[in-house]
Scaffold this motif. Structure first.
Motif, PDB file in Angstrom:
ATOM      1  N   MET A  44       2.344   4.127  -6.053  1.00 27.13           N
ATOM      2  CA  MET A  44       1.785   5.531  -5.788  1.00 27.13           C
ATOM      3  C   MET A  44       1.206   5.818  -4.767  1.00 27.13           C
ATOM      4  O   MET A  44       0.723   4.971  -4.108  1.00 27.13           O
ATOM      5  CB  MET A  44       1.088   5.954  -7.208  1.00 27.13           C
ATOM      6  CG  MET A  44       1.993   6.198  -8.351  1.00 27.13           C
ATOM      7  SD  MET A  44       3.260   7.319  -8.409  1.00 27.13           S
ATOM      8  CE  MET A  44       2.278   8.944  -8.362  1.00 27.13           C
ATOM      9  N   PRO A  45       1.286   7.084  -4.019  1.00 28.97           N
ATOM     10  CA  PRO A  45       0.589   7.033  -2.844  1.00 28.97           C
ATOM     11  C   PRO A  45      -0.941   6.813  -3.015  1.00 28.97           C
ATOM     12  O   PRO A  45      -1.355   7.207  -3.793  1.00 28.97           O
ATOM     13  CB  PRO A  45       0.847   8.698  -2.627  1.00 28.97           C
ATOM     14  CG  PRO A  45       2.064   9.184  -3.339  1.00 28.97           C
ATOM     15  CD  PRO A  45       2.115   8.087  -4.365  1.00 28.97           C
ATOM     16  N   HIS A  46      -1.279   6.254  -1.866  1.00 26.06           N
ATOM     17  CA  HIS A  46      -3.063   6.024  -1.802  1.00 26.06           C
ATOM     18  C   HIS A  46      -3.203   4.880  -2.662  1.00 26.06           C
ATOM     19  O   HIS A  46      -4.568   4.715  -3.080  1.00 26.06           O
ATOM     20  CB  HIS A  46      -3.849   7.229  -1.965  1.00 26.06           C
ATOM     21  CG  HIS A  46      -3.514   8.331  -0.750  1.00 26.06           C
ATOM     22  ND1 HIS A  46      -3.674   8.101   0.497  1.00 26.06           N
ATOM     23  CD2 HIS A  46      -2.767   9.587  -0.913  1.00 26.06           C
ATOM     24  CE1 HIS A  46      -3.463   9.173   1.086  1.00 26.06           C
ATOM     25  NE2 HIS A  46      -2.722   9.984   0.215  1.00 26.06           N
ATOM     26  N   ALA A  47      -2.169   3.942  -3.217  1.00 24.72           N
ATOM     27  CA  ALA A  47      -2.789   3.070  -4.183  1.00 24.72           C
ATOM     28  C   ALA A  47      -2.250   1.747  -3.515  1.00 24.72           C
ATOM     29  O   ALA A  47      -1.438   1.961  -2.812  1.00 24.72           O
ATOM     30  CB  ALA A  47      -2.017   3.133  -5.622  1.00 24.72           C
ATOM     31  N   GLU A  48      -3.041   0.607  -4.136  1.00 25.61           N
ATOM     32  CA  GLU A  48      -2.404  -0.739  -3.418  1.00 25.61           C
ATOM     33  C   GLU A  48      -2.327  -1.541  -4.626  1.00 25.61           C
ATOM     34  O   GLU A  48      -2.921  -1.276  -5.728  1.00 25.61           O
ATOM     35  CB  GLU A  48      -3.923  -1.309  -2.701  1.00 25.61           C
ATOM     36  CG  GLU A  48      -4.125  -0.785  -1.483  1.00 25.61           C
ATOM     37  CD  GLU A  48      -5.402  -1.302  -1.013  1.00 25.61           C
ATOM     38  OE1 GLU A  48      -5.297  -2.203  -0.280  1.00 25.61           O
ATOM     39  OE2 GLU A  48      -6.573  -0.762  -1.370  1.00 25.61           O
ATOM     40  N   ILE A  49      -1.237  -2.456  -4.677  1.00 28.33           N
ATOM     41  CA  ILE A  49      -0.943  -3.461  -5.519  1.00 28.33           C
ATOM     42  C   ILE A  49      -0.593  -4.710  -4.886  1.00 28.33           C
ATOM     43  O   ILE A  49      -0.333  -4.879  -3.842  1.00 28.33           O
ATOM     44  CB  ILE A  49       0.459  -2.899  -6.106  1.00 28.33           C
ATOM     45  CG1 ILE A  49       0.385  -1.702  -7.027  1.00 28.33           C
ATOM     46  CG2 ILE A  49       1.124  -3.937  -6.893  1.00 28.33           C
ATOM     47  CD1 ILE A  49       1.737  -1.417  -7.593  1.00 28.33           C
ATOM     48  N   ALA A  50      -1.189  -5.782  -5.639  1.00 29.84           N
ATOM     49  CA  ALA A  50      -1.220  -7.149  -5.190  1.00 29.84           C
ATOM     50  C   ALA A  50      -0.609  -7.878  -6.447  1.00 29.84           C
ATOM     51  O   ALA A  50      -1.148  -7.828  -7.598  1.00 29.84           O
ATOM     52  CB  ALA A  50      -2.213  -7.792  -4.628  1.00 29.84           C
TER      53      ALA A  50
ATOM     54  N   ASN B 150      -6.092  13.767  -8.884  1.00 29.75           N
ATOM     55  CA  ASN B 150      -5.081  13.192  -7.941  1.00 29.75           C
ATOM     56  C   ASN B 150      -3.943  12.450  -8.688  1.00 29.75           C
ATOM     57  O   ASN B 150      -2.631  12.637  -8.095  1.00 29.75           O
ATOM     58  CB  ASN B 150      -5.811  12.291  -6.853  1.00 29.75           C
ATOM     59  CG  ASN B 150      -6.425  13.074  -5.829  1.00 29.75           C
ATOM     60  OD1 ASN B 150      -5.800  13.704  -4.951  1.00 29.75           O
ATOM     61  ND2 ASN B 150      -7.739  13.090  -5.907  1.00 29.75           N
ATOM     62  N   ASN B 151      -4.171  11.787  -9.610  1.00 33.44           N
ATOM     63  CA  ASN B 151      -3.114  10.933 -10.340  1.00 33.44           C
ATOM     64  C   ASN B 151      -2.098  12.263 -10.669  1.00 33.44           C
ATOM     65  O   ASN B 151      -0.824  11.850 -10.515  1.00 33.44           O
ATOM     66  CB  ASN B 151      -3.691  10.322 -11.401  1.00 33.44           C
ATOM     67  CG  ASN B 151      -2.607   8.965 -11.664  1.00 33.44           C
ATOM     68  OD1 ASN B 151      -1.810   9.145 -12.665  1.00 33.44           O
ATOM     69  ND2 ASN B 151      -2.895   8.022 -10.896  1.00 33.44           N
ATOM     70  N   GLY B 152      -2.405  13.032 -11.463  1.00 37.71           N
ATOM     71  CA  GLY B 152      -1.590  14.227 -11.638  1.00 37.71           C
ATOM     72  C   GLY B 152      -0.634  14.978 -10.786  1.00 37.71           C
ATOM     73  O   GLY B 152       0.274  15.293 -10.753  1.00 37.71           O
ATOM     74  N   TYR B 153      -1.526  15.211  -9.441  1.00 40.31           N
ATOM     75  CA  TYR B 153      -0.883  15.640  -8.543  1.00 40.31           C
ATOM     76  C   TYR B 153       0.256  14.971  -7.829  1.00 40.31           C
ATOM     77  O   TYR B 153       1.241  15.463  -7.606  1.00 40.31           O
ATOM     78  CB  TYR B 153      -1.777  15.982  -7.286  1.00 40.31           C
ATOM     79  CG  TYR B 153      -1.619  16.464  -5.976  1.00 40.31           C
ATOM     80  CD1 TYR B 153      -0.840  17.706  -5.918  1.00 40.31           C
ATOM     81  CD2 TYR B 153      -1.417  15.798  -4.845  1.00 40.31           C
ATOM     82  CE1 TYR B 153      -0.337  18.116  -4.820  1.00 40.31           C
ATOM     83  CE2 TYR B 153      -1.090  16.035  -3.639  1.00 40.31           C
ATOM     84  CZ  TYR B 153      -0.338  17.346  -3.715  1.00 40.31           C
ATOM     85  OH  TYR B 153       0.239  17.703  -2.273  1.00 40.31           O
TER      86      TYR B 153
ATOM     87  N   HIS C 228       0.893  -1.116  -0.154  1.00 46.01           N
ATOM     88  CA  HIS C 228      -0.088  -0.063   0.106  1.00 46.01           C
ATOM     89  C   HIS C 228       0.770   1.197  -0.174  1.00 46.01           C
ATOM     90  O   HIS C 228       1.997   1.488   0.470  1.00 46.01           O
ATOM     91  CB  HIS C 228      -0.871   0.141   1.155  1.00 46.01           C
ATOM     92  CG  HIS C 228      -1.460   1.387   1.451  1.00 46.01           C
ATOM     93  ND1 HIS C 228      -1.137   2.303   2.230  1.00 46.01           N
ATOM     94  CD2 HIS C 228      -2.521   2.061   0.726  1.00 46.01           C
ATOM     95  CE1 HIS C 228      -1.772   3.204   2.386  1.00 46.01           C
ATOM     96  NE2 HIS C 228      -2.786   3.241   1.173  1.00 46.01           N
ATOM     97  N   GLY C 229       0.454   2.283  -0.872  1.00 47.68           N
ATOM     98  CA  GLY C 229       1.206   3.473  -0.856  1.00 47.68           C
ATOM     99  C   GLY C 229       0.819   4.395   0.149  1.00 47.68           C
ATOM    100  O   GLY C 229      -0.062   5.227   0.170  1.00 47.68           O
TER     101      GLY C 229
ATOM    102  N   ALA D 125      -2.692  14.321   2.053  1.00 44.98           N
ATOM    103  CA  ALA D 125      -4.232  13.922   1.591  1.00 44.98           C
ATOM    104  C   ALA D 125      -4.508  13.862   0.223  1.00 44.98           C
ATOM    105  O   ALA D 125      -3.955  14.896  -0.511  1.00 44.98           O
ATOM    106  CB  ALA D 125      -5.123  14.490   2.721  1.00 44.98           C
ATOM    107  N   LEU D 126      -5.460  13.061   0.031  1.00 44.69           N
ATOM    108  CA  LEU D 126      -5.910  13.315  -1.382  1.00 44.69           C
ATOM    109  C   LEU D 126      -6.717  14.596  -1.453  1.00 44.69           C
ATOM    110  O   LEU D 126      -7.461  14.932  -0.504  1.00 44.69           O
ATOM    111  CB  LEU D 126      -7.034  12.029  -1.630  1.00 44.69           C
ATOM    112  CG  LEU D 126      -6.398  10.669  -1.775  1.00 44.69           C
ATOM    113  CD1 LEU D 126      -7.435   9.442  -1.586  1.00 44.69           C
ATOM    114  CD2 LEU D 126      -5.801  10.471  -3.085  1.00 44.69           C
TER     115      LEU D 126
END
Length: 605
Positions: free
Chosen positions: A412-418, A260-263, A36-37, A42-43
């Motif tokens: 990336m921040p606030h993202a999850e990968i599995a 948010n992705n651009g930010y 988890h990022g 904050a978003l």
């Protein structure tokens, strides 16, 4: 190795749709390929228009965009904001309302960026239309999402956009010059056509400048009302991805997704700390250009430099030198062209400090040249997918330059990968599996395709990328494979089924099988195996088939290699299914491409 995806995936079994949390119970331990990022930031919960307004208030007189092809047109943040609002009001004057889909077709024009924010400010949904699309592809897109207004240039360098529109909407020809109200029998939802980059009024089309300048006080009042109704979670952009079943799918993204992705992409690159002139030769219709470029720049009050309407190495080098660009975007194909161009030695590119590279895997040797010959010591590798708005992993500035290119970076921040196996269970670090991702950036879904959406996004919002990946001990990600049949040609994703379905329409073709083969410049090239109907054997040549494709499908889909074969030449399984993997291997041998490197090690697929 890098890989930036804009694609759809193969279908998976029901078992892989169980929730990850349920599976994790059967795979305990800290060595799981899950990350988890975390972030101390904050978003954002604001619309694209609100973020632009904040940028205007912070830096009204700072240059926002430079368009070298428009006699070096420059617009400040305040000037651009005024243009975008005026265009939004002009669209309202035509009767367009919140939620209407507006198709934006064309290359890197100033009007394209104006439309991007006019749609966001007015509450419309911008539909990115690939400028390489031909008439049939344009027709499909307009029908699929029921585009109410289409905005397009008249023509560019021999490509007549208006001709294609008139093939799709023949009623245009009976209209009046400068009047773009349309009543189409085949597409009753399409009501307006707006044209730019044309000196004379066009039959059956509004002039962009007229729409931009004709809004009245009541239209501005309505615009203010519309703005108050827009929510960050509203759809703002539809981007079409190639489809495994032959038709593109309409990935629907929200303000919250792409803002948010651009930010966070800009923040990871340190744009919040330094001023940058960002050279963007990538096409705006692609999320690399319009999100990682334009939206990220707005979030950090940076300047975007568009060197040319279409990709042009000479213009890129001229713009970098003239505008003292500090960041340069590109796919591996673009950077290969730049570093190998004899023009490079004639231009001062010492202002460059870094850049983003995405769109396809990048060889180590190329990255070395980018550092040594382009001074791009601050390179960032990005991986993602249109459906993920798009970036899900990215290099970190704290990592050494040449260590960055060993992977596609960290989550990336606030993202999850599995990374999961075929049953959906997380695999240990270092083990290959399918990459899943979820978070704020996950698209709403495919417009008008609930069934396809469910196949790609599970109930617990995990997006199944279809890419084969592994997670390293430091939680960086390696992409080692992809959806098995997709071809990546110069950053454009091509699904063989799309080309095969077109070829099957030709009266002399009995079978067509498309595969990707290695190519030095583009990474991969399109190769097709053709079996002719018996009565046409000896009468149809490879060039006849290529000619039949030209002008009918996008140029990057036209096969470079056409191999006419007999039925017994096609490798098949015991059940009669074509072995595409074998086709690729045989094609490499027949075309003497054995020494040319492909994007991926075939053994990984």
């Amino acid at each position: 190795m890098t890989f930036f995806r804009v694609t759809s995936k193969f279908c998976r079994g029901l078992q892989s749709r169980l929730t990850l949390s349920q599976r994790a119970l059967h795979n305990p331990g800290t060595n799981n390929s899950y990350v988890h990022g975390p972030s101390t930031h904050a978003l954002k919960y604001e619309t694209l228009g609100e973020t632009l307004q904040n940028a205007v208030e912070a830096t009204p007189d700072k240059n926002f965009v430079t368009f070298s092809s428009y006699d070096n047109l420059k617009k400040t943040y305040a000037e651009f904001y005024d243009d975008a609002r005026r265009m939004a009001a002009g669209l309202i004057s035509l009767g367009l309302v919140k939620g209407d889909r507006i198709g934006v077709w064309g290359n890197n024009y100033y009007e394209w960026v104006v439309m991007q924010y006019a749609c966001a400010i007015g509450g419309f949904v911008q539909v990115n239309v690939n400028p390489n699309y031909m008439s049939d592809e344009l027709r499909f897109v307009l029908r699929k999402v029921k585009v109410r207004c289409l905005v397009t240039p008249s023509q560019h360098r021999g490509r007549n956009f208006l001709h294609s529109v008139m093939e799709v909407v023949p009623e245009m020809a009976s209209g009046k010059p400068g009047i773009g109200a349309i009543k189409s029998r085949d597409m009753p939802h399409l009501e307006h056509i707006i044209v730019y980059s044309n000196d004379e009024p066009v039959v059956g089309a509004w002039s962009f400048n007229d729409v931009w300048s004709n809004a009245g006080s009541m239209d501005v009042k309505k615009l203010n009302e519309f703005e108050n109704l827009i929510r960050p979670d509203d759809a703002v952009n539809i981007q079409f991805t190639s489809g495994t079943t032959g038709h593109p799918k309409a990935a629907t993204l929200t303000h919250h997704n792409i803002n948010n992705n651009g930010y966070f992409v800009g923040k990871r690159a340190g744009w919040h700390m330094n001023k940058h002139n960002i050279c963007i030769p990538n096409p705006l219709y692609h999320c690399f250009g319009c999100v990682l470029g334009v939206v990220a720049a707005v979030n950090h009050q940076q300047t975007c430099v568009f060197p040319s309407i279409r990709y042009n190495v000479k213009k890129i080098l001229e713009s970098v030198e003239r505008e003292k660009c500090t960041f340069l975007f590109g796919t591996p194909t673009m950077f290969i062209d730049i570093v190998s161009s004899p023009l490079l030695q004639n231009h001062d590119v010492s202002s460059l400090k870094g850049g983003f590279i995405a769109g396809a895997p990048c060889p180590y040797a190329l990255c070395r040249k980018m550092v040594d010959e382009l001074n791009m010591k601050d390179i960032y590798i990005i991986y993602g997918s249109t459906e993920l708005s798009p970036a899900v992993t990215m290099s970190k500035s704290s990592v050494d330059t040449f260590d960055r290119i060993k992977s596609v970076g960290h989550v990336m921040p606030h993202a999850e990968i599995a990374i999961v196996d075929e049953s959906g269970k997380t695999v240990p670090k270092g083990v290959r599996g399918e990459l899943w991702a979820r978070g704020y950036m996950t698209m709403l879904g495919y417009w008008g395709d609930e069934e396809k959406t469910k196949k790609e996004i599970s109930q617990d919002r995990w997006y199944h990328t279809g890419d084969t990946a592994s997670m390293n001990e430091d939680e960086t990600i390696n992409i080692v494979g992809r959806s098995k049949d997709m071809i990546i040609r110069g950053g454009e994703n091509v699904y063989p089924t799309e080309i095969e379905q077109f070829l099957f329409q030709l009266p002399y073709i009995a079978d067509a099988q498309v595969v990707g083969v290695p190519d030095e410049r583009y990474g991969e090239a399109v190769c097709v195996w053709i079996r002719l109907k018996e009565e046409y054997v000896g009468k149809i040549q490879p060039e006849d088939i290529r000619s039949a494709c030209k002008g009918k499908i996008a140029h990057y889909k036209v096969p470079r290699y056409v191999l006419i074969k007999e039925q017994q030449d096609f490798p098949v399984t015991a059940t009669g299914k074509i072995k595409k993997f074998e086709l690729r291997k045989i094609s490499k041998e027949l075309l003497n491409l054995g020494s040319v490197s492909s994007h991926f090690n075939e053994n990984s697929q």
